[in-house]
Design an enzyme around this catalytic site. Structure first.
Site, PDB file in Angstrom:
ATOM      1  N   LYS A  23       0.881  -1.178   0.000  1.00  0.00           N
ATOM      2  CA  LYS A  23       0.000   0.000   0.000  1.00  0.00           C
ATOM      3  C   LYS A  23       0.915   1.223   0.000  1.00  0.00           C
ATOM      4  CE  LYS A  23      -1.978   3.070   1.860  1.00  0.00           C
ATOM      5  NZ  LYS A  23      -1.766   4.477   1.451  1.00  0.00           N
ATOM      6  N   GLY A  81       6.351   4.967   8.495  1.00  0.00           N
ATOM      7  CA  GLY A  81       5.514   6.162   8.550  1.00  0.00           C
ATOM      8  C   GLY A  81       5.576   6.793   9.929  1.00  0.00           C
ATOM      9  N   SER A  82       4.527   7.499  10.278  1.00  0.00           N
ATOM     10  CA  SER A  82       4.556   8.290  11.510  1.00  0.00           C
ATOM     11  C   SER A  82       4.301   7.428  12.751  1.00  0.00           C
ATOM     12  CB  SER A  82       3.503   9.396  11.427  1.00  0.00           C
ATOM     13  OG  SER A  82       2.226   8.815  11.350  1.00  0.00           O
ATOM     14  N   GLY A  84       1.787   4.292  13.380  1.00  0.00           N
ATOM     15  CA  GLY A  84       2.463   3.068  13.827  1.00  0.00           C
ATOM     16  C   GLY A  84       1.857   2.508  15.102  1.00  0.00           C
ATOM     17  N   GLU A 139       8.925   1.230  11.324  1.00  0.00           N
ATOM     18  CA  GLU A 139      10.030   2.184  11.118  1.00  0.00           C
ATOM     19  C   GLU A 139       9.391   3.561  11.151  1.00  0.00           C
ATOM     20  OE1 GLU A 139      13.046   1.153  11.029  1.00  0.00           O
ATOM     21  OE2 GLU A 139      12.829  -0.964  10.580  1.00  0.00           O
ATOM     22  N   CYS A 155      13.018  10.757   7.649  1.00  0.00           N
ATOM     23  CA  CYS A 155      12.932  10.317   9.040  1.00  0.00           C
ATOM     24  C   CYS A 155      14.229  10.642   9.756  1.00  0.00           C
ATOM     25  CB  CYS A 155      12.654   8.821   9.088  1.00  0.00           C
ATOM     26  SG  CYS A 155      13.813   7.856   8.121  1.00  0.00           S
ATOM     27  N   GLU A 205       7.710  15.887  15.703  1.00  0.00           N
ATOM     28  CA  GLU A 205       8.337  15.828  14.373  1.00  0.00           C
ATOM     29  C   GLU A 205       7.496  16.655  13.401  1.00  0.00           C
ATOM     30  OE1 GLU A 205       7.862  12.231  12.087  1.00  0.00           O
ATOM     31  OE2 GLU A 205       9.967  12.287  11.483  1.00  0.00           O
TER      32      GLU A 205
HETATM   33  P1  NAD Z   1       1.766   8.454   7.740  1.00  0.00           P
HETATM   34  O1  NAD Z   1       1.868   7.649   8.982  1.00  0.00           O
HETATM   35  O2  NAD Z   1       0.741   9.510   7.655  1.00  0.00           O
HETATM   36  O3  NAD Z   1       1.496   7.502   6.476  1.00  0.00           O
HETATM   37  C1  NAD Z   1       2.366   6.448   6.133  1.00  0.00           C
HETATM   38  C2  NAD Z   1       1.579   5.416   5.335  1.00  0.00           C
HETATM   39  O4  NAD Z   1       0.591   4.864   6.185  1.00  0.00           O
HETATM   40  C3  NAD Z   1       0.842   5.976   4.122  1.00  0.00           C
HETATM   41  O5  NAD Z   1       0.853   5.014   3.092  1.00  0.00           O
HETATM   42  C4  NAD Z   1      -0.564   6.164   4.657  1.00  0.00           C
HETATM   43  O6  NAD Z   1      -1.543   6.122   3.642  1.00  0.00           O
HETATM   44  C5  NAD Z   1      -0.678   4.971   5.583  1.00  0.00           C
HETATM   45  N1  NAD Z   1      -1.650   5.103   6.669  1.00  0.00           N
HETATM   46  C6  NAD Z   1      -2.089   6.218   7.298  1.00  0.00           C
HETATM   47  N2  NAD Z   1      -3.006   5.896   8.230  1.00  0.00           N
HETATM   48  C7  NAD Z   1      -3.140   4.545   8.203  1.00  0.00           C
HETATM   49  C8  NAD Z   1      -3.917   3.621   8.924  1.00  0.00           C
HETATM   50  N3  NAD Z   1      -4.774   3.998   9.880  1.00  0.00           N
HETATM   51  N4  NAD Z   1      -3.771   2.311   8.640  1.00  0.00           N
HETATM   52  C9  NAD Z   1      -2.920   1.900   7.705  1.00  0.00           C
HETATM   53  N5  NAD Z   1      -2.176   2.733   6.961  1.00  0.00           N
HETATM   54  C10 NAD Z   1      -2.269   4.047   7.213  1.00  0.00           C
HETATM   55  O7  NAD Z   1       3.210   9.051   7.486  1.00  0.00           O
HETATM   56  P2  NAD Z   1       3.714   9.958   6.256  1.00  0.00           P
HETATM   57  O8  NAD Z   1       3.293  11.357   6.487  1.00  0.00           O
HETATM   58  O9  NAD Z   1       3.447   9.305   4.957  1.00  0.00           O
HETATM   59  O10 NAD Z   1       5.293   9.825   6.474  1.00  0.00           O
HETATM   60  C11 NAD Z   1       6.005  10.594   7.355  1.00  0.00           C
HETATM   61  C12 NAD Z   1       6.462   9.769   8.529  1.00  0.00           C
HETATM   62  O11 NAD Z   1       7.181   8.621   8.112  1.00  0.00           O
HETATM   63  C13 NAD Z   1       7.421  10.547   9.401  1.00  0.00           C
HETATM   64  O12 NAD Z   1       7.087  10.327  10.745  1.00  0.00           O
HETATM   65  C14 NAD Z   1       8.758   9.937   9.061  1.00  0.00           C
HETATM   66  O13 NAD Z   1       9.740  10.124  10.035  1.00  0.00           O
HETATM   67  C15 NAD Z   1       8.380   8.513   8.861  1.00  0.00           C
HETATM   68  N6  NAD Z   1       9.401   7.767   8.128  1.00  0.00           N
HETATM   69  C16 NAD Z   1      10.161   6.838   8.808  1.00  0.00           C
HETATM   70  C17 NAD Z   1      11.191   6.163   8.151  1.00  0.00           C
HETATM   71  C18 NAD Z   1      12.046   5.152   8.877  1.00  0.00           C
HETATM   72  O14 NAD Z   1      12.744   4.382   8.238  1.00  0.00           O
HETATM   73  N7  NAD Z   1      12.040   5.124  10.207  1.00  0.00           N
HETATM   74  C19 NAD Z   1      11.414   6.405   6.790  1.00  0.00           C
HETATM   75  C20 NAD Z   1      10.602   7.339   6.129  1.00  0.00           C
HETATM   76  C21 NAD Z   1       9.600   8.013   6.808  1.00  0.00           C
END
Ligand code: NAD
Length: 474
Positions: free
Chosen positions: A174, A227-228, A232, A249, A283, A371
């Site tokens: 996804k 993601g965030s 997570g 992550e 990140c 963040e």
């Molecule tokens: P986000 O959590 O909003 O979204 C990430 C993904 O999750 C997207 O595909 C989104 O559609 C999906 N998502 C959102 N809500 C969901 C739910 N309830 N159930 C399942 N999937 C869902 O994050 P973002 O704004 O896309 O990315 C930014 C974040 O990602 C920052 O916190 C950044 O630090 C982190 N990040 C971490 C790493 C790492 O390796 N640690 C790498 C890149 C980004």
């Protein structure tokens, strides 16, 4: 760019079962880029079923042949790196050179993972019982749900998809709703070079719809998420209820420390790169710069001048993201912080924020602990290394960190005591490579490391095989 970006289920391109679409706009100028299949539970169901059906046969291939196919995919991606990078530039607005560098990292990741086909070692163990040998073999987890962020779209795909494929799983990816096409192209190229249908499926759509349906699906054995922290946490709770394996992550509020014995030119260079490249949407971005008293003014003035001259940041991903960052800056000003440069929306189409440096925020202020995922960094002033470490560790996150010093003693003390998954001495807070395990402590993750050989532990399970070689004598 195609007008419509579809799902890929069992090797077939399909719109969402509902027939609904999302509009995707270009961050660089706000103009429409494409429509994206707005998928839901029915699409996820079909994709999970396809992954389940394909997985057993795929796991029956030898690790060497699965690695060989990963290599073919990597080479095909290399052959189309300019076209792929151009898609990423359209989707994100990031500079071409950055997109190209990311695509090259994806190829390297594929080549590294391909080598595991001939290097995926287990262990043999001693035993108390005579005539008994114990050895370990890796097993696939089953069906993996891969949910990823937009920030480095192709590496985010590759970091999960290559080890998932190599380990013999079926997968449903996804992608972020902001970067749908680069992920789809990756999967199409994988199929073009021979990945069997169903081994890798792509379901587009919103996190709360397609993403949530994937996380909640009982047929998903592993959820691997980038993601965030807030998303997570929900994923860990939801998938945890059925005891699915969950790899998270997550975000960071990474600190870069500048000591009084630092090479200031080098420190300014890395502080700017770490804070502002990719518009701070990493990140591993440095969003806290912790500077010793003796060099604070000198460093600050040179850093602000370099930030003002930094032209390679690119826009942030969406209007919502820009508004969120500007609102956080307004609250920080109200709480007494000052903005030394940037802080304003640029006077052009699209979602541009100039590199922004903040000073005078309290350690416990909202902006210090949250963040922002944008080109914003905060300066803190400290008396010595112990105080610097206290500031670095005073964070809910613990992803990466860096220190600039000429002292081996300070470098090692920092390396031992910084609460982070990655420490860099005299460099940036980002820059890990495909063969290096990457991940964080505290709210930056839940203990797993991707990529490196460590990623194999996410996408496979160890099985301990006991061989009683001479039962009559055992
Ligand atoms: P986000 O959590 O909003 O979204 C990430 C993904 O999750 C997207 O595909 C989104 O559609 C999906 N998502 C959102 N809500 C969901 C739910 N309830 N159930 C399942 N999937 C869902 O994050 P973002 O704004 O896309 O990315 C930014 C974040 O990602 C920052 O916190 C950044 O630090 C982190 N990040 C971490 C790493 C790492 O390796 N640690 C790498 C890149 C980004």
């Amino acid at each position: 760019m195609p007008a419509d970006v579809l799902n890929l289920v069992d090797g077939q391109a399909r719109p969402a079962a509902s027939g609904e679409w999302l509009a995707k706009l270009r961050p660089a100028d706000g103009l429409p880029l494409c429509r994206v299949a707005r998928s839901g539970a029915a699409d996820v169901d079909a994709a999970v079923a396809a992954a389940r059906a394909a997985q057993e046969a795929w796991a029956g291939f030898t690790p060497v042949s699965r690695g060989d196919l990963v290599r073919e995919i990597a080479l095909a991606l290399r052959g189309r790196r300019e076209e792929l990078s151009a898609v990423v530039v359209e989707e994100t607005g990031k500079p071409e050179a950055l997109a190209l560098g990311e695509t090259e990292a994806v190829v390297e990741m594929g080549l590294f993972m391909a080598g595991e086909g001939r290097r995926s070692y287990g262990r043999t163990m001693t035993a108390t019982m005579e005539h008994r040998t114990v050895l370990t073999v890796r097993q696939p987890v089953g069906v993996a749900g891969l949910v990823i962020s937009f920030n480095t779209p192709l590496p985010n795909v590759a970091w999960k998809v290559f080890p998932s494929i190599f380990c013999g799983n079926g997968a449903v990816l996804k992608p972020s709703e902001e970067t749908p096409l680069s992920a789809l192209r990756f999967a199409e190229i994988a199929h073009d070079v021979g990945l069997p249908a169903g081994v890798l499926n792509v379901v587009q759509g919103l996190g709360q719809e397609a993403g949530a349906a994937l996380v909640e699906h009982p047929g998903v054995d592993l959820v691997s998420f980038t993601g965030s922290a807030s998303t997570g946490r929900w994923i860990a709770e939801t998938a945890g209820r059925r005891l699915a394996k969950v790899c998270l992550e997550l975000g960071g509020k990474n600190a870069l420390v500048v000591c009084d014995d630092a090479d200031l030119e080098n420190a300014v260079h890395w502080a700017v790169q770490s804070s502002f490249s990719n518009a701070g949407q990493r990140c591993a971005a440095a969003s806290r710069i912790v500077v010793f008293d003796e060099v604070y003014e000198t460093f600050r003035d040179r850093f602000v001048a370099a930030a003002e001259g930094f032209a390679d940041a690119g826009p942030v991903i969406s209007e919502a993201s820009l508004d969120r960052i500007l609102a956080a800056l307004a609250r920080a000003r109200d709480a007494g912080a000052s903005v030394l440069c940037g802080g304003q929306r640029l006077d052009r189409e699209g979602w541009w924020l100039a590199p922004t440096v903040v000073q005078g925020a309290a350690r416990e202020a909202e902006i210090s602990c949250t963040e922002l995922f944008g080109p914003v960094t905060i300066l803190y002033r400290v008396g010595d290394l112990e105080e610097a470490l206290a500031v670095v560790n005073d964070s809910p996150y613990g992803l990466t960190s860096a220190i600039h010093t000429a002292s081996m003693h300070r470098a090692m003390r920092f390396a031992e005591n910084a609460e982070a998954g990655v420490v860099v001495v005299n460099g940036g807070t980002h820059g890990s490579e495909p063969h290096m395990g990457f991940g964080g402590v505290k709210q930056s993750g839940n203990g797993w490391r991707e990529p490196g050989v460590e990623a194999l532990d996410v996408y496979s399970e160890w099985k301990y095989v006991n061989l009683i070689t001479d039962p009559a004598k055992a």
